[in-house]
Design a protein around this motif. Structure first.
Motif, short mmCIF file in Angstrom:
data_model
loop_
_atom_site.label_atom_id
_atom_site.label_comp_id
_atom_site.label_asym_id
_atom_site.label_seq_id
_atom_site.Cartn_x
_atom_site.Cartn_y
_atom_site.Cartn_z
N PRO A 312 0.81 -1.14 0.02
CA PRO A 312 -0.14 -0.03 0.02
C PRO A 312 0.87 1.26 0.00
O PRO A 312 1.89 1.36 0.74
N PHE A 313 0.48 2.24 -0.62
CA PHE A 313 0.95 3.54 -0.72
C PHE A 313 -0.06 4.66 -0.82
O PHE A 313 -1.09 4.36 -1.13
N VAL A 314 -0.03 5.60 0.11
CA VAL A 314 -1.12 6.69 0.17
C VAL A 314 -0.32 8.02 -0.03
O VAL A 314 0.65 8.30 0.43
N PRO A 319 -7.84 18.53 1.76
CA PRO A 319 -8.49 18.46 3.11
C PRO A 319 -9.07 17.37 3.19
O PRO A 319 -10.14 17.19 2.73
N GLY A 320 -8.72 16.47 4.06
CA GLY A 320 -9.72 15.39 4.37
C GLY A 320 -9.74 14.04 3.40
O GLY A 320 -10.70 13.22 3.35
N ALA A 321 -8.86 14.35 2.36
CA ALA A 321 -9.18 13.30 1.14
C ALA A 321 -7.70 12.67 1.08
O ALA A 321 -6.51 13.51 0.70
N ARG A 322 -7.52 11.36 1.06
CA ARG A 322 -6.35 10.63 0.43
C ARG A 322 -6.58 9.44 -0.38
O ARG A 322 -7.91 8.96 -0.76
N LYS A 323 -5.84 9.33 -1.11
CA LYS A 323 -5.57 8.20 -1.87
C LYS A 323 -4.77 7.15 -1.90
O LYS A 323 -3.81 7.43 -1.65
N LEU A 324 -5.40 5.80 -1.68
CA LEU A 324 -4.34 4.84 -1.47
C LEU A 324 -4.30 3.85 -2.86
O LEU A 324 -5.38 3.70 -3.57
N LEU A 325 -3.17 3.44 -3.18
CA LEU A 325 -2.89 2.51 -4.29
C LEU A 325 -2.30 1.42 -3.59
O LEU A 325 -1.49 1.27 -2.72
N LEU A 326 -2.76 0.23 -4.00
CA LEU A 326 -2.08 -1.19 -3.68
C LEU A 326 -2.13 -1.95 -4.99
O LEU A 326 -2.66 -1.91 -5.99
N GLU A 327 -1.19 -3.12 -4.64
CA GLU A 327 -1.16 -4.37 -5.48
C GLU A 327 -2.13 -5.09 -5.33
O GLU A 327 -2.55 -5.70 -4.23
N GLU A 328 -3.12 -5.82 -6.06
CA GLU A 328 -3.89 -6.95 -6.12
C GLU A 328 -3.40 -8.15 -7.08
O GLU A 328 -3.22 -7.95 -8.08
N LEU A 341 -8.31 3.47 -4.04
CA LEU A 341 -9.50 3.57 -3.30
C LEU A 341 -9.23 5.04 -2.45
O LEU A 341 -8.05 5.38 -2.43
N ASP A 342 -10.45 5.64 -2.40
CA ASP A 342 -10.31 6.82 -1.65
C ASP A 342 -10.54 6.57 -0.14
O ASP A 342 -11.26 5.66 0.31
N LEU A 343 -9.70 7.34 0.48
CA LEU A 343 -9.87 7.29 2.08
C LEU A 343 -10.34 8.68 2.57
O LEU A 343 -9.88 9.79 2.05
N ASP A 344 -10.61 8.81 3.89
CA ASP A 344 -10.96 10.09 4.41
C ASP A 344 -9.73 10.40 5.20
O ASP A 344 -8.80 9.70 5.18
N GLY A 345 -9.87 11.42 6.06
CA GLY A 345 -8.82 12.02 6.98
C GLY A 345 -8.15 10.93 7.93
O GLY A 345 -7.17 11.18 8.36
N CYS A 346 -9.08 9.84 8.36
CA CYS A 346 -8.75 9.02 9.31
C CYS A 346 -8.46 7.50 8.48
O CYS A 346 -7.96 6.64 9.49
N MET A 389 6.93 5.90 -14.99
CA MET A 389 6.09 6.92 -14.13
C MET A 389 4.80 7.46 -14.78
O MET A 389 4.73 7.73 -15.83
N HIS A 390 3.99 7.36 -13.83
CA HIS A 390 2.54 7.62 -14.32
C HIS A 390 2.15 8.67 -13.61
O HIS A 390 2.04 8.94 -12.40
N ALA A 391 1.80 9.89 -14.50
CA ALA A 391 1.04 11.00 -13.64
C ALA A 391 -0.37 10.91 -13.57
O ALA A 391 -1.13 10.29 -14.36
N PHE A 392 -0.97 11.34 -12.33
CA PHE A 392 -2.51 11.46 -12.17
C PHE A 392 -3.16 12.60 -12.65
O PHE A 392 -2.57 13.82 -12.33
#
Length: 574
Positions: A312-314, A319-328, A341-346, A389-392
């Motif tokens: 996982p990388f985050v 504000p209050g918004a994070r993006k998580l990438l991971l390998e499946e 997937l998207d994460l909240d601040g917590c 390298m991939h740009a978002f």
């Protein structure tokens, strides 16, 4: 630039392949010159029939002798003889006489020592002769360099890479040392550690010998840039016992150990699979620098059957918004894709996982970084033999196709960081000890040009080389998480403190070791990534996968058949 002149102690025109590779690496360096061959005028003769019969009658070492006969070291790729006549052509040579004192010690004739001194050598590589002592050790400016294919702090003597398996050591070590009169207790110039191959003495020996081939060239590069202070270090203070070839009882135990390890490896390879899962910890990454820090992990949902999620990388997007990438990883498809997937601040998920990057080949380790307001992902895809390298795209909420930044090198777990005005990229090689050998690149700009570090591989240590997440600064020091694969893949994490990072030097030291602590996933942890007050990680357990049993058994049998077929083709008819 001054020239480094070196000599080689050898028995003639043929040299073991790994040692020949060491010379090849030396001669690639501008300013390094092969100046002298020191040839053994009287190489050791084979044991007489009478000696062999006495050994057989004593039952002391008979099984080891038979084992060596059945599986001669010359069959290993590291010891396969290579013709060096083209490399040695035109190089002066001195045939030296040896004076034996005691049972093992060899001294050079004083006249030969003076002749060798006359060539003004900077160092001598020992690939022949026995336990040499006396004035020859100081006949070159930096002495005589010799490999010892064991960890000298635990095992001195011989056979190399044997007693680690016998004693159940998870790792096998080796050193390049400057010889002194004390056996296997010289000045340590370079050191490496790989995972022990407990199931095969031949594989273990072959791996550790090849792992050391780069060492003389690494020392020479350090000398040329003035970074070889270790040349004047005191000799090793090891008090390790001096081992000798095993007696018959020890050899029986050894054969039982290796056979048991081989059977265990085959059975586990069919029945068991790794099941990784991603978790979130509500604590900053630097909290893991506290010994014994064992926070509560909130595990995220796993995927469909016969898959796992890891790496996982985050990153914070607002504000209050994070993006998580991971390998499946899908065991049936035998490859991984990058999910997001998207994460909240917590750190709680606010969306379902969805495919982020999938180029049709295996991908993992979706390393995230920010630069000049942009977010980039640098995933591992070493089978493509490069790094992209991939740009978002924040407008279209998608990842753009990758742009290559490193080509023609199978980088595993590429880890990118800007530090002290330069960009740095760490990774291992998919072709060569991916859990042990660390490589480094640097560039003035994120897009390059990227240059390999002259010290590559900058480190060979299965306990703390392979990247395990994003490096971070804390209280003025740079820390780099790395995997500890000494007992199993991804078994733990060593957080290293980087003490020197420059275009000519790289050094780091272990700061803290993180073992898996959650009882649900007790078998491993191999990613640790921080983002403010949040840390994401992964955990491993080993499970039985009935649905995959037939598939894995077929795969195992096909690999075994191919292995036996290749051996049959390599062996000459008798």
């Amino acid at each position: 630039m001054s020239t480094l002149r070196f000599g080689v102690m050898c028995a003639g025109e043929r040299l073991e392949s790994a040692f020949a590779a060491s010379i090849d690496e030396l001669l690639k360096i501008e300013g390094v010159e092969l100046a002298l061959l020191i040839v053994n005028a009287h190489p050791p003769a084979r044991s007489s029939m009478w000696t062999k019969l006495k050994r057989l009658a004593s039952l002391n070492g008979t099984l080891w002798a038979i084992f060596q006969r059945l599986f001669p070291p010359e069959r290993l790729s590291c010891y396969r003889p290579r013709d060096m006549s083209a490399v040695f052509a035109g190089v002066p040579r001195i045939r030296c006489r040896i004076i034996r004192k005691g049972k093992f010690s060899e001294y050079f004739d004083p006249g030969d020592v003076e002749r060798i001194r006359g060539y003004g050598l900077d160092f001598i590589l020992r690939f022949s002769f026995g336990i040499i002592r006396g004035d020859i050790l100081d006949a070159a400016r930096y002495g005589v360099w010799s490999f010892h294919h064991d960890d000298e702090s635990k095992f001195r003597g011989r056979p190399p890479a044997f007693w680690e398996i016998y004693r159940g050591e998870p790792t096998t070590g080796a050193i390049l040392q400057r010889l002194v009169d004390r056996l296997d207790a010289g000045i340590v110039l370079q050191r490496c550690t790989i995972r022990s191959r407990a199931w095969s003495y031949g594989e273990n020996l072959n791996a550790i010998v090849w792992a050391t081939a780069h060492m003389p060239a690494r020392v020479c590069r350090d000398i040329l840039v003035g970074c070889a202070r270790y040349l004047e270090a005191p000799p090793s203070r090891t008090e390790a016992p001096i081992y000798r070839p095993p007696n018959d009882l020890q050899m029986l135990r050894f054969l039982i150990k290796t056979w048991s390890a081989w059977v265990k490896r085959q059975v586990e390879g069919v029945l068991l699979v790794e099941d990784w899962r991603v978790g979130v910890v509500e604590a900053p990454l630097h909290a893991f620098l506290q010994p014994g820090f064992r926070p509560k992990v909130r595990w995220l949902p796993n995927g469909k059957p016969n898959t796992f999620r890891a790496d996982p990388f985050v990153v914070t997007l607002g504000p209050g918004a994070r993006k998580l990438l991971l390998e499946e990883f899908d065991y049936v498809a035998d490859r991984g894709v990058i999910l997001e997937l998207d994460l909240d601040g917590c750190g709680a998920p606010t969306s379902w996982p969805r495919t982020a990057i999938d180029d049709g080949m295996h991908m993992s380790y979706p390393y995230l970084l920010e630069h000049e307001g942009h977010v980039y992902c640098v995933p591992e895809s070493w089978q493509r033999r490069g790094v992209s390298m991939h740009a978002f795209d924040r407008g279209q909420l998608r990842w753009r196709p990758g742009v290559p930044i490193i080509k023609d090198f199978p980088v595993v777990d590429p880890t990118v960081l800007r530090h002290d005005g330069l960009w740095w990229l760490w990774g291992t090689s998919g072709d060569d000890e991916p859990d042990s050998k660390l490589f480094l690149w640097y560039a003035p700009d994120l897009w390059g040009p990227w240059r390999p570090h002259p010290g590559n591989p900058v480190k060979v240590d299965v306990r703390s080389s392979r990247p395990a997440g994003r490096p971070f600064l804390h209280e003025g020091s740079l820390y780099r998480p790395a995997q500890d694969c000494s007992r199993t893949y991804g078994g733990g994490i060593t957080i290293n403190r980087v003490t020197c990072l420059s275009p000519t030097e790289f050094r780091e030291e272990a700061a803290v070791h993180v073992e898996p602590w959650d009882r649900k996933y007790p078998s491993g942890i191999h990613t640790l990534v921080g983002d403010g007050a949040l840390t994401v990680l992964d955990g491993k357990r080993v499970v039985i996968a009935p649905d995959l049993l037939g598939r894995r058994l077929t795969h195992k049998l096909l690999r075994l058949a191919r292995s036996l077929g290749s051996r049959t083709r390599r062996e000459p008819s008798r």
